[in-house]
Design a protein around this motif. Structure first.
Motif: not given
Length: 144
Positions: A31-32, A77-78, A87-92
């Motif tokens: 999770v970037p 997220p924040y 600050f946004v969560l991603g996903e690889i």
């Protein structure tokens, strides 16, 4: 399975923590956490959280230093105030359920790189100090 560190200086000066415990484990999630200001991504991976069977480990870069921090909480997220950034969560997603075979860390004058070598996939994180310490993510499929 290994952890390789390449550095022109003593590695302890530039790398805090030890990713060795991740090698051999299954990556459940990668999770970037992007830093976004007014809708524009300023940093693709302000930090990266890696979930394995032993919990969450945080990887982050700060002014050329590489930090490995085990025992972290699941990411959330924040949202900052106006103009402060979010600050946004991603996903690889393609990293999920792959074994971590090796972790390579390279610390150089202009950039630091961490490559997570997963079964069938390399994920490289490049922190460039010449561009306000932004981090980019490069995915490279490879033979398992």
């Amino acid at each position: 399975m290994s952890v390789t560190i390449h550095s022109g200086e003593a590695a302890g000066l530039f790398i805090q923590g030890d990713p060795e415990t991740l090698v051999g484990q299954i990556c459940r999630r990668l999770v970037p956490v992007a830093f976004v200001v007014d809708g524009a991504v300023r940093d693709e991976a302000n930090e990266v959280l890696i979930e394995t069977g032993e919990g969450w480990t945080q990887l982050c870069f700060d002014h050329g230093l590489v930090f490995w921090r085990p025992g972290r909480e699941a990411p959330e997220p924040y949202a900052g105030g106006p103009g402060e950034g979010d600050f946004v969560l991603g996903e690889i997603a393609e990293a999920a359920d792959r074994r971590i075979l090796a972790i390579d860390t390279e610390v150089e004058e202009i950039e630091s790189r961490v490559t997570l070598r997963l079964a069938g996939l390399d994920v490289m994180l490049i922190a460039d100090r010449s561009r306000d310490a932004t981090t980019v993510i490069v995915r490279q499929p490879r033979d398992a």
